[in-house]
Design an enzyme around this catalytic site. Structure first.
Site, PDB file in Angstrom:
ATOM      1  N   HIS A  32       0.863  -1.185   0.000  1.00 28.48           N
ATOM      2  CA  HIS A  32       0.000   0.000   0.000  1.00 28.48           C
ATOM      3  C   HIS A  32       0.899   1.235   0.000  1.00 28.48           C
ATOM      4  O   HIS A  32       1.261   1.762   1.050  1.00 28.48           O
ATOM      5  CB  HIS A  32      -0.906  -0.046   1.246  1.00 28.48           C
ATOM      6  CG  HIS A  32      -1.959   1.023   1.271  1.00 28.48           C
ATOM      7  ND1 HIS A  32      -3.142   0.890   1.970  1.00 28.48           N
ATOM      8  CD2 HIS A  32      -2.019   2.256   0.691  1.00 28.48           C
ATOM      9  CE1 HIS A  32      -3.879   1.977   1.822  1.00 28.48           C
ATOM     10  NE2 HIS A  32      -3.213   2.827   1.052  1.00 28.48           N
ATOM     11  N   HIS A  34       1.223   4.679  -2.592  1.00 25.53           N
ATOM     12  CA  HIS A  34       0.828   5.430  -3.792  1.00 25.53           C
ATOM     13  C   HIS A  34       2.075   6.113  -4.322  1.00 25.53           C
ATOM     14  O   HIS A  34       2.673   6.951  -3.623  1.00 25.53           O
ATOM     15  CB  HIS A  34      -0.219   6.480  -3.439  1.00 25.53           C
ATOM     16  CG  HIS A  34      -1.448   5.900  -2.808  1.00 25.53           C
ATOM     17  ND1 HIS A  34      -2.601   5.655  -3.514  1.00 25.53           N
ATOM     18  CD2 HIS A  34      -1.696   5.492  -1.533  1.00 25.53           C
ATOM     19  CE1 HIS A  34      -3.511   5.146  -2.697  1.00 25.53           C
ATOM     20  NE2 HIS A  34      -2.986   5.024  -1.494  1.00 25.53           N
ATOM     21  N   HIS A 219      -9.569   0.619  -1.311  1.00 26.79           N
ATOM     22  CA  HIS A 219      -9.467   1.372  -0.058  1.00 26.79           C
ATOM     23  C   HIS A 219     -10.841   1.355   0.599  1.00 26.79           C
ATOM     24  O   HIS A 219     -11.832   1.759  -0.026  1.00 26.79           O
ATOM     25  CB  HIS A 219      -9.099   2.830  -0.323  1.00 26.79           C
ATOM     26  CG  HIS A 219      -7.649   3.074  -0.547  1.00 26.79           C
ATOM     27  ND1 HIS A 219      -6.928   2.442  -1.521  1.00 26.79           N
ATOM     28  CD2 HIS A 219      -6.778   3.898   0.097  1.00 26.79           C
ATOM     29  CE1 HIS A 219      -5.677   2.873  -1.488  1.00 26.79           C
ATOM     30  NE2 HIS A 219      -5.556   3.754  -0.506  1.00 26.79           N
ATOM     31  N   GLU A 222     -11.197   3.148   5.996  1.00 32.92           N
ATOM     32  CA  GLU A 222     -10.168   4.084   6.493  1.00 32.92           C
ATOM     33  C   GLU A 222     -10.896   5.135   7.336  1.00 32.92           C
ATOM     34  O   GLU A 222     -10.727   5.184   8.558  1.00 32.92           O
ATOM     35  CB  GLU A 222      -9.428   4.733   5.314  1.00 32.92           C
ATOM     36  CG  GLU A 222      -8.367   5.747   5.722  1.00 32.92           C
ATOM     37  CD  GLU A 222      -7.704   6.432   4.510  1.00 32.92           C
ATOM     38  OE1 GLU A 222      -8.214   6.304   3.377  1.00 32.92           O
ATOM     39  OE2 GLU A 222      -6.667   7.107   4.718  1.00 32.92           O
ATOM     40  N   ASP A 299       1.727   4.058   2.716  1.00 38.11           N
ATOM     41  CA  ASP A 299       0.627   4.804   2.085  1.00 38.11           C
ATOM     42  C   ASP A 299       1.149   5.932   1.195  1.00 38.11           C
ATOM     43  O   ASP A 299       1.241   5.759  -0.019  1.00 38.11           O
ATOM     44  CB  ASP A 299      -0.346   5.324   3.154  1.00 38.11           C
ATOM     45  CG  ASP A 299      -1.736   5.602   2.598  1.00 38.11           C
ATOM     46  OD1 ASP A 299      -1.968   5.349   1.408  1.00 38.11           O
ATOM     47  OD2 ASP A 299      -2.601   6.072   3.368  1.00 38.11           O
ATOM     48  N   ASP A 300       1.449   7.086   1.785  1.00 39.06           N
ATOM     49  CA  ASP A 300       1.959   8.238   1.028  1.00 39.06           C
ATOM     50  C   ASP A 300       3.150   8.781   1.806  1.00 39.06           C
ATOM     51  O   ASP A 300       3.037   9.776   2.539  1.00 39.06           O
ATOM     52  CB  ASP A 300       0.853   9.301   0.914  1.00 39.06           C
ATOM     53  CG  ASP A 300      -0.349   8.770   0.150  1.00 39.06           C
ATOM     54  OD1 ASP A 300      -0.278   8.721  -1.086  1.00 39.06           O
ATOM     55  OD2 ASP A 300      -1.319   8.360   0.803  1.00 39.06           O
TER      56      ASP A 300
HETATM   57  N1  HPA Z   1      -6.858   7.002   1.068  1.00 35.47           N
HETATM   58  C1  HPA Z   1      -7.564   7.300  -0.018  1.00 35.47           C
HETATM   59  N2  HPA Z   1      -7.020   7.791  -1.117  1.00 35.47           N
HETATM   60  C2  HPA Z   1      -5.708   7.971  -1.151  1.00 35.47           C
HETATM   61  C3  HPA Z   1      -4.923   7.671  -0.057  1.00 35.47           C
HETATM   62  C4  HPA Z   1      -5.532   7.143   1.105  1.00 35.47           C
HETATM   63  O1  HPA Z   1      -4.910   6.841   2.138  1.00 35.47           O
HETATM   64  N3  HPA Z   1      -3.657   7.959  -0.416  1.00 35.47           N
HETATM   65  C5  HPA Z   1      -3.692   8.412  -1.681  1.00 35.47           C
HETATM   66  N4  HPA Z   1      -4.933   8.421  -2.129  1.00 35.47           N
HETATM   67 ZN    ZN Z   2      -3.814   4.642   0.374  1.00 37.28          ZN
END
Ligand code: HPA
Ligand code: ZN
Length: 363
Positions: A32, A34, A219, A222, A299-300
């Site tokens: 996970h 991006h 996703h 969250e 994640d990011d």
């Molecule tokens: N959630 C949803 N969209 C996203 C995320 C995330 O954590 N990171 C990049 N796009």
């Molecule tokens: Zn994500």
């Protein structure tokens, strides 16, 4: 850079030296991440200059101010405004290649051995960038990283939930030759969860089946509730990105455990986007107790204060797990990967060797 370093050091400070050495060397799989979320402010400013894109918005006064803003997101949507705006600097195949290579280089010292990387084709085609520029650029950077650092990789396209269902179906169709060739191995869904229950996207996943997409994820859970994780499973999807709200529903945890559904958990992201106040609030111990497989992910990373090792260290700082628990996490992480059985065997051997090295030592 300085700030990232400090955060890593903060996590390190509160783990024993042995735990830091053990977790650094532990062979890891990431599911996970991006790739657009690994665009560091320095590369963003460099590409803007190279491509003559004026960063006129007051979002972008200085690199330092931008980094401080990243420490103060109030929600997923607040973050997404920055995530989506920053991509404007990515224009050419070499920009995408540079982005992917920079990520591989950065994680090469984190013990990463296999990575499954998300990208958002609609975010680029919507700006007039050709699909082949995006996919070929990312593939070039990832292949270069694999050659230099031995990290195997897969690409997963995500459709974005903030655009229409028809647009997502079209985006999946446009990608069909890349699915057929194996250059892209799966379909996910990201962006805002608000007003976007998984069932809304049933036809997108039907289209994915029609074009024989090998692997499906989404996703879910969250910011959205446990029921939406149930809806995700009902679409025939057997991996869930985030999924942390599933832990609010013990029956759902039993179902995830019996289906062996992998949750791709992102602890530092959850804190930055205020899903949890602290990593200590992560449901990771509940998932372990219920036997739900999960992996730990960044994640990011350029937005959320850390790459994969930082996330492992933050989990150790919060829960002080034993080596046995880390063996379970590492094993589930390999088994839930979408690489070949042969690659899984290689990674399992690396993990076995790591635990043998540590047989006589405590964390
Ligand atoms: N959630 C949803 N969209 C996203 C995320 C995330 O954590 N990171 C990049 N796009
Ligand atoms: Zn994500």
């Amino acid at each position: 850079m300085q700030r990232l370093l400090c955060l890593s050091l903060a996590n390190r400070d509160l783990c024993s030296d042995n735990a830091v050495a053990f977790l650094t060397g532990l062979p890891k799989c990431e599911h996970h991440m991006h790739i657009e979320g690994s665009l560091e402010p320095e590369l963003l400013f460099n590409l803007a200059e190279k491509n003559q894109i004026a960063l006129t918005s007051d979002m972008y006064s200085t690199i330092e101010a931008l980094k401080t803003r990243y420490e103060n997101f109030t929600s997923l949507d607040d973050f997404l405004a920055y995530f989506n705006a920053a991509m404007d600097v990515l224009l050419h195949e070499d920009d995408f290649a540079a982005l992917a290579y920079a990520y591989m280089k950065r994680v090469s010292t984190d013990g990463l051995v296999h990575t499954e990387v998300f990208f958002d084709p609609q975010a680029h085609t919507g700006r007039g960038i050709a699909l082949e520029v995006v996919v070929n650029g990312l593939t070039k950077g990832l292949n270069q990283g694999e050659k230099e650092f031995g990290i195997s990789h897969k690409l997963i396209m995500c459709f974005v939930k903030h655009l229409s269902v028809d647009a997502a179906v079209e985006a999946v169709g446009q990608m069909s030759s890349y699915f057929a060739s194996g250059q892209v191995c799966g379909l996910g869904a990201d962006s805002t969860e608000k007003n976007n229950p998984p069932s809304k996207f049933a036809s997108v996943y039907e289209k994915a089946r029609e074009v024989n997409v090998p692997h499906l994820t989404m996703h879910s859970g969250e910011e959205g509730p446990a029921d939406w994780v149930r809806e995700t499973l009902a679409l025939g999807i057997n991996r869930v990105d985030h999924g942390v709200h599933a832990a609010d529903d013990p029956e759902l945890l039993k179902e995830l455990a019996s289906r062996k559904t992998l949750l791709t958990v992102c602890p530092l992201s959850n804190v930055r986007l205020r899903v949890h106040k602290d990593v200590k609030e992560s449901p990771i111990p509940l998932l372990l107790e219920a036997g739900v497989p999960f992996s730990i992910n960044s994640d990011d990373p350029s937005y959320f204060g850390g790459y994969i090792l930082d996330n492992y260290l933050a989990v150790q700082k919060a829960f002080n797990f034993s080596k046995d628990v880390w063996r379970t996490i590492a094993t589930n992480s390999v088994n839930g990967s979408w690489c070949s059985d042969e690659r899984k065997k290689e990674i399992t051997s690396l993990i076995d060797a790591h635990f043998e090295q540590w047989a006589e030592k405590d964390l």
